[in-house]
Motif scaffolding. Sequence first.
Motif, mmCIF file in Angstrom:
data_model
loop_
_atom_site.group_PDB
_atom_site.id
_atom_site.type_symbol
_atom_site.label_atom_id
_atom_site.label_comp_id
_atom_site.label_asym_id
_atom_site.label_seq_id
_atom_site.Cartn_x
_atom_site.Cartn_y
_atom_site.Cartn_z
ATOM 1 N N PHE A 44 12.030 7.864 -34.304
ATOM 2 C CA PHE A 44 10.707 7.276 -34.171
ATOM 3 C C PHE A 44 9.887 7.960 -33.071
ATOM 4 O O PHE A 44 8.660 7.973 -33.119
ATOM 5 C CB PHE A 44 10.819 5.781 -33.866
ATOM 6 C CG PHE A 44 10.845 4.914 -35.087
ATOM 7 C CD1 PHE A 44 9.671 4.461 -35.670
ATOM 8 C CD2 PHE A 44 12.050 4.556 -35.668
ATOM 9 C CE1 PHE A 44 9.698 3.663 -36.798
ATOM 10 C CE2 PHE A 44 12.089 3.752 -36.792
ATOM 11 C CZ PHE A 44 10.912 3.311 -37.374
ATOM 12 N N GLU A 48 6.919 10.607 -37.452
ATOM 13 C CA GLU A 48 6.394 9.342 -37.961
ATOM 14 C C GLU A 48 7.210 8.913 -39.172
ATOM 15 O O GLU A 48 7.394 9.670 -40.116
ATOM 16 C CB GLU A 48 4.924 9.501 -38.348
ATOM 17 C CG GLU A 48 4.301 8.209 -38.851
ATOM 18 C CD GLU A 48 2.836 8.376 -39.210
ATOM 19 O OE1 GLU A 48 2.244 7.427 -39.741
ATOM 20 O OE2 GLU A 48 2.306 9.477 -38.960
ATOM 21 N N TYR A 51 6.596 2.929 -43.476
ATOM 22 C CA TYR A 51 7.122 1.717 -44.108
ATOM 23 C C TYR A 51 8.066 0.911 -43.221
ATOM 24 O O TYR A 51 8.349 -0.242 -43.529
ATOM 25 C CB TYR A 51 7.841 2.039 -45.431
ATOM 26 C CG TYR A 51 7.016 2.861 -46.390
ATOM 27 C CD1 TYR A 51 5.826 2.392 -46.920
ATOM 28 C CD2 TYR A 51 7.437 4.146 -46.748
ATOM 29 C CE1 TYR A 51 5.071 3.154 -47.788
ATOM 30 C CE2 TYR A 51 6.681 4.923 -47.630
ATOM 31 C CZ TYR A 51 5.496 4.413 -48.139
ATOM 32 O OH TYR A 51 4.743 5.180 -48.997
ATOM 33 N N PHE A 52 8.581 1.474 -42.172
ATOM 34 C CA PHE A 52 9.540 0.754 -41.335
ATOM 35 C C PHE A 52 8.985 0.577 -39.927
ATOM 36 O O PHE A 52 8.262 1.437 -39.424
ATOM 37 C CB PHE A 52 10.880 1.500 -41.262
ATOM 38 C CG PHE A 52 11.623 1.529 -42.566
ATOM 39 C CD1 PHE A 52 12.370 0.436 -42.979
ATOM 40 C CD2 PHE A 52 11.581 2.656 -43.379
ATOM 41 C CE1 PHE A 52 13.055 0.466 -44.182
ATOM 42 C CE2 PHE A 52 12.263 2.684 -44.579
ATOM 43 C CZ PHE A 52 13.001 1.592 -44.984
ATOM 44 N N GLU A 53 9.381 -0.540 -39.300
ATOM 45 C CA GLU A 53 9.018 -0.792 -37.912
ATOM 46 C C GLU A 53 10.240 -0.571 -37.027
ATOM 47 O O GLU A 53 11.372 -0.900 -37.411
ATOM 48 C CB GLU A 53 8.505 -2.216 -37.733
ATOM 49 C CG GLU A 53 7.195 -2.508 -38.441
ATOM 50 C CD GLU A 53 6.695 -3.903 -38.149
ATOM 51 O OE1 GLU A 53 7.232 -4.550 -37.215
ATOM 52 O OE2 GLU A 53 5.772 -4.359 -38.844
ATOM 53 N N TYR A 54 9.985 -0.039 -35.843
ATOM 54 C CA TYR A 54 11.073 0.266 -34.907
ATOM 55 C C TYR A 54 11.890 -0.989 -34.602
ATOM 56 O O TYR A 54 13.119 -0.948 -34.574
ATOM 57 C CB TYR A 54 10.491 0.859 -33.627
ATOM 58 C CG TYR A 54 11.522 1.152 -32.555
ATOM 59 C CD1 TYR A 54 12.194 2.367 -32.537
ATOM 60 C CD2 TYR A 54 11.826 0.210 -31.576
ATOM 61 C CE1 TYR A 54 13.146 2.638 -31.570
ATOM 62 C CE2 TYR A 54 12.771 0.463 -30.604
ATOM 63 C CZ TYR A 54 13.432 1.679 -30.599
ATOM 64 O OH TYR A 54 14.376 1.942 -29.630
ATOM 65 N N ARG A 55 11.196 -2.094 -34.360
ATOM 66 C CA ARG A 55 11.901 -3.318 -33.962
ATOM 67 C C ARG A 55 12.827 -3.804 -35.068
ATOM 68 O O ARG A 55 13.936 -4.290 -34.790
ATOM 69 C CB ARG A 55 10.889 -4.395 -33.592
ATOM 70 C CG ARG A 55 11.519 -5.717 -33.154
ATOM 71 C CD ARG A 55 10.465 -6.687 -32.667
ATOM 72 N NE ARG A 55 9.821 -6.197 -31.464
ATOM 73 C CZ ARG A 55 8.886 -6.882 -30.800
ATOM 74 N NH1 ARG A 55 8.497 -8.070 -31.238
ATOM 75 N NH2 ARG A 55 8.343 -6.385 -29.710
ATOM 76 N N ASN A 56 12.406 -3.683 -36.314
ATOM 77 C CA ASN A 56 13.257 -4.132 -37.420
ATOM 78 C C ASN A 56 14.513 -3.269 -37.541
ATOM 79 O O ASN A 56 15.610 -3.783 -37.820
ATOM 80 C CB ASN A 56 12.471 -4.094 -38.723
ATOM 81 C CG ASN A 56 11.340 -5.104 -38.744
ATOM 82 O OD1 ASN A 56 11.295 -6.017 -37.925
ATOM 83 N ND2 ASN A 56 10.418 -4.943 -39.677
ATOM 84 N N GLY A 114 12.712 -7.785 -40.556
ATOM 85 C CA GLY A 114 13.066 -8.249 -39.220
ATOM 86 C C GLY A 114 13.711 -9.617 -39.310
ATOM 87 O O GLY A 114 14.547 -9.873 -40.188
#
Length: 268
Positions: A44, A48, A51-56, A114
């Motif tokens: 990350f 880039e 579709y995905f978030e770092y926290r998830n 998440g």
Amino acid sequence: MIAQNPISSILSFSSGIQFRENWIRWAFGFFFLAVCLGLVMRSFHVVEIPYFEYRNILHAHSHLALLGWGHLMLVGGMVFGLVPEKNYIKAYKWLFLGTILSLLGMLFSFPFQGYGAISISFSTLHMLLTYGFAYKLLKVIQAREMTPATRLIRLAIWFMVISTLGLWSLGPVSATLGRMHELYFMAIQWFLHFQLNGWFVLGVLGLILLFFEEKGFRIEWPAYQEWILSSSVVLTFMLAVTWPNQNRFSSRLTDWRYLFKGLLISGF
């Protein structure tokens, strides 16, 4: 000769030895998946990732590492170290399969949503299954001769159960006080503290003692030392808590926790 399906081969248990081998394969498999998710987290900062978030991804990584790799290996060590081989499949097959299902559910839900309804449901299933493991293992320990190893493993199992109280309290706390309230973070720290310093540390130490006892070594561990160890795990929860307001009360508690930490270090 008909080639065996690789999926069915890791879910079939024709013998106690195969059950143990497949258990270990699944544990290492979740370790590998946790490593891959860790690499994605590192990526990350370089590229880039749509579709995905770092926290998830972080949630998926931490759950697979803690509840997949660590939990499976530790529970497996206790099952295969304390339970006769002929009872492996009969007593623990469905608990094991349910645990695998819950972990796969977390793997395919956390990266996309998440903490959501699906991921929380699978996490809750995993926690309920740990109670099943705890109940069966405590019955096995009760039927065995009490040695330092079995006493330490029993203590670790109880701390595992105690740690889950923090998770059960998250719902009421977040619903009434919100996720930014200090009690919400204390509940998370409660779970992590008793999981890591109670369940994992004491569980691994118990398995090490069990290994030496089976090799014929005689180990002495007085009852008062067990009480001191238990008390230290409970009292050092104060070291894990991030006190939100440095008022007079929390400031004094902070002074006492560092004093207690110093006594532990100097005494042991």
